[in-house]
Design a protein around this motif. Sequence first.
Motif, mmCIF file in Angstrom:
data_model
loop_
_atom_site.group_PDB
_atom_site.id
_atom_site.type_symbol
_atom_site.label_atom_id
_atom_site.label_comp_id
_atom_site.label_asym_id
_atom_site.label_seq_id
_atom_site.Cartn_x
_atom_site.Cartn_y
_atom_site.Cartn_z
ATOM 1 N N ILE A 110 0.839 -1.195 0.000
ATOM 2 C CA ILE A 110 0.000 0.000 0.000
ATOM 3 C C ILE A 110 0.877 1.249 0.000
ATOM 4 O O ILE A 110 0.617 2.207 -0.739
ATOM 5 C CB ILE A 110 -0.954 -0.012 1.217
ATOM 6 C CG1 ILE A 110 -1.999 -1.101 1.038
ATOM 7 C CG2 ILE A 110 -1.608 1.347 1.410
ATOM 8 C CD1 ILE A 110 -2.836 -1.367 2.279
ATOM 9 N N GLU A 111 1.925 1.226 0.809
ATOM 10 C CA GLU A 111 2.845 2.367 0.873
ATOM 11 C C GLU A 111 3.542 2.582 -0.468
ATOM 12 O O GLU A 111 3.697 3.706 -0.926
ATOM 13 C CB GLU A 111 3.862 2.132 1.975
ATOM 14 C CG GLU A 111 4.765 3.308 2.243
ATOM 15 C CD GLU A 111 5.712 3.006 3.389
ATOM 16 O OE1 GLU A 111 6.932 3.122 3.174
ATOM 17 O OE2 GLU A 111 5.218 2.666 4.469
ATOM 18 N N GLU A 112 3.959 1.483 -1.124
ATOM 19 C CA GLU A 112 4.640 1.601 -2.412
ATOM 20 C C GLU A 112 3.689 2.072 -3.502
ATOM 21 O O GLU A 112 4.089 2.809 -4.401
ATOM 22 C CB GLU A 112 5.257 0.263 -2.803
ATOM 23 C CG GLU A 112 6.452 -0.108 -1.969
ATOM 24 C CD GLU A 112 6.945 -1.515 -2.242
ATOM 25 O OE1 GLU A 112 6.316 -2.212 -3.066
ATOM 26 O OE2 GLU A 112 7.947 -1.917 -1.640
ATOM 27 N N SER A 113 2.426 1.662 -3.439
ATOM 28 C CA SER A 113 1.480 2.090 -4.471
ATOM 29 C C SER A 113 1.186 3.575 -4.349
ATOM 30 O O SER A 113 0.851 4.231 -5.327
ATOM 31 C CB SER A 113 0.190 1.281 -4.386
ATOM 32 O OG SER A 113 -0.500 1.574 -3.184
ATOM 33 N N ASN A 114 1.317 4.133 -3.133
ATOM 34 C CA ASN A 114 1.136 5.575 -2.959
ATOM 35 C C ASN A 114 2.301 6.358 -3.539
ATOM 36 O O ASN A 114 2.148 7.513 -3.908
ATOM 37 C CB ASN A 114 0.977 5.915 -1.479
ATOM 38 C CG ASN A 114 -0.330 5.388 -0.919
ATOM 39 O OD1 ASN A 114 -1.253 5.097 -1.660
ATOM 40 N ND2 ASN A 114 -0.388 5.255 0.399
ATOM 41 N N ASP A 115 3.472 5.720 -3.620
ATOM 42 C CA ASP A 115 4.646 6.401 -4.155
ATOM 43 C C ASP A 115 4.543 6.615 -5.658
ATOM 44 O O ASP A 115 5.130 7.534 -6.200
ATOM 45 C CB ASP A 115 5.920 5.608 -3.840
ATOM 46 C CG ASP A 115 6.228 5.617 -2.357
ATOM 47 O OD1 ASP A 115 5.668 6.476 -1.648
ATOM 48 O OD2 ASP A 115 7.018 4.762 -1.918
ATOM 49 N N GLY A 116 3.848 5.748 -6.359
ATOM 50 C CA GLY A 116 3.719 5.886 -7.809
ATOM 51 C C GLY A 116 3.526 4.542 -8.457
ATOM 52 O O GLY A 116 3.645 3.503 -7.826
ATOM 53 N N PRO A 117 3.226 4.544 -9.769
ATOM 54 C CA PRO A 117 2.961 3.284 -10.461
ATOM 55 C C PRO A 117 4.194 2.397 -10.583
ATOM 56 O O PRO A 117 4.087 1.190 -10.690
ATOM 57 C CB PRO A 117 2.458 3.721 -11.839
ATOM 58 C CG PRO A 117 2.991 5.094 -12.033
ATOM 59 C CD PRO A 117 3.092 5.693 -10.653
ATOM 60 N N GLU A 118 5.376 2.975 -10.565
ATOM 61 C CA GLU A 118 6.593 2.175 -10.709
ATOM 62 C C GLU A 118 7.029 1.554 -9.396
ATOM 63 O O GLU A 118 7.968 0.784 -9.347
ATOM 64 C CB GLU A 118 7.732 3.050 -11.269
ATOM 65 C CG GLU A 118 7.494 3.502 -12.694
ATOM 66 C CD GLU A 118 7.355 2.335 -13.653
ATOM 67 O OE1 GLU A 118 8.118 1.364 -13.536
ATOM 68 O OE2 GLU A 118 6.479 2.388 -14.519
#
Length: 164
Positions: A110-118
Motif C-alpha cells: 500500500i505504501e509503495e502504491s502511494n509512491d507511484g505506479p513504478e
Amino acid sequence: MARPAEKAQAMLNKWVKMREQSDTIQQPTRRPYLASLCEHLHDAEKWRRQIIREISDGISKIQNKGLGEHAIRDLNDGINKLMREKWHWNKRIVELGGADYNRIEKLQQIEESNDGPEGSIGLKGSAGYRYFGAAKDLPGVKELFARNAVKLTKRKRGDVYKYI
C-alpha cells in the motif's frame, strides 16, 4: 619436508576419518510440500527465506528479454506459484506464534502504491496473478493492461458532475 600434494592428501585423509567418526550426520532436508506439516517456528522461517531467495532468483532471470516467450511464461508462472507458497508459509508462521508477514507485506504494498505506479513489484492481473519483468511485454499481457487503462481513464459525465 613433505610435498604439498602429500600434505593435501594427509589433510583429506584426516577429514574423511573425522567425518566417519562423527555420530551426527546431518542430511539436507527438503522443504515440506505443505506448510501445515512444519511444527517449528525456526524451520518455518528458514523455508520462508528459501522461498524468498527462489523468488528473487526468478525475478532476476525474467528480466532478460532475450528469453523465449514460453520460457518467460514458465518463469512467471513459477514466480506466482512461489508467491502463493510464501503466503501459506507466512500464514503458518503466524499460527506458530511468529510475526504476521502477510500484514507487513500488505502495508508495504500500500505504501509503495502511494509512491507511484513504478513502485509496485509487478503488474497485477486477475485473481492476484502478477506479471514480472519481461512478462509485462508479452503480447496478450499488453492488450490486457491497455484495455484496463482505457477503462480507468474514461470518466462518465455523472462522475464529473458529482465532484462539482
